[in-house]
Design a protein around this motif. Sequence first.
Motif, mmCIF file in Angstrom:
data_model
loop_
_atom_site.group_PDB
_atom_site.id
_atom_site.type_symbol
_atom_site.label_atom_id
_atom_site.label_comp_id
_atom_site.label_asym_id
_atom_site.label_seq_id
_atom_site.Cartn_x
_atom_site.Cartn_y
_atom_site.Cartn_z
ATOM 1 N N MET A 1 0.807 -1.143 0.044
ATOM 2 C CA MET A 1 -0.095 -0.165 0.017
ATOM 3 C C MET A 1 0.779 1.321 -0.012
ATOM 4 O O MET A 1 0.687 2.207 -0.792
ATOM 5 N N LYS A 3 3.873 1.778 -1.245
ATOM 6 C CA LYS A 3 4.429 1.847 -2.414
ATOM 7 C C LYS A 3 3.605 2.365 -3.265
ATOM 8 O O LYS A 3 3.912 3.431 -4.136
ATOM 9 N N SER A 4 2.352 2.077 -3.348
ATOM 10 C CA SER A 4 1.252 2.636 -4.248
ATOM 11 C C SER A 4 0.987 4.058 -4.002
ATOM 12 O O SER A 4 0.940 4.758 -4.910
ATOM 13 N N ALA A 7 4.015 6.199 -5.312
ATOM 14 C CA ALA A 7 4.107 5.867 -6.790
ATOM 15 C C ALA A 7 3.137 7.014 -7.277
ATOM 16 O O ALA A 7 3.464 7.631 -8.169
ATOM 17 N N ASN A 8 1.799 6.779 -6.760
ATOM 18 C CA ASN A 8 0.753 7.627 -7.079
ATOM 19 C C ASN A 8 1.096 9.072 -7.054
ATOM 20 O O ASN A 8 0.863 10.081 -7.888
ATOM 21 N N ARG A 168 4.937 1.593 -9.499
ATOM 22 C CA ARG A 168 3.653 1.181 -9.075
ATOM 23 C C ARG A 168 3.387 0.177 -10.372
ATOM 24 O O ARG A 168 2.620 -0.756 -10.025
ATOM 25 N N TRP A 169 4.269 0.020 -11.201
ATOM 26 C CA TRP A 169 4.077 -1.020 -12.279
ATOM 27 C C TRP A 169 4.924 -2.139 -12.366
ATOM 28 O O TRP A 169 4.916 -3.194 -12.783
#
Length: 170
Positions: A1, A3-4, A7-8, A168-169
């Motif tokens: 979570m 990391k996301s 990234a966002n 995120r990818w």
Amino acid sequence: MQKSVLANTAQHLLQFGPQVMAKPLTIVPFAVKARVLEKLLNLLMAEQIEDDELHFLQQRWVNIDIVDMKLSFDVSFDKHFVVRAPAKAEVTFSGRSKELVLIAAGKEDPDTLFFQRQLAIEGDTELGLEVKNLLLSIEFDTMPRLAREGLTALASLLEQLQRQADARWA
């Protein structure tokens, strides 16, 4: 979570940061922006001016279009750089602020960005190539220290944000 979220956030900063930074520029009169750009170009290209490498720009106009900041201007050279509002330029270089900063900092090659369609060159091909070759000939180490350090820091920040956004990818 976590990391996301990072990234966002990085993706949003890369996407919307230039637009936010551009807002205050809209209230600055173009004449003021032109004088600042002229001084900056004359400072950054002092060695090329001294070495008489800019004769090919005399009485010729190159348009620079920083699309994500909605900043466009024409540049020419006559003993010093001259900047005007966009008119009829012979060649146009357009790209996003991120790519242009990375080129200026020597972190990206204009040819690579052109072939990746992140940098566009339209118009007089010969003049465009001369300008591109001039940009490639600038020795980053010869730039004034403050400009060099500022570009390095900004380029590093942009690269770090891009790595975070790409995470995120992963």
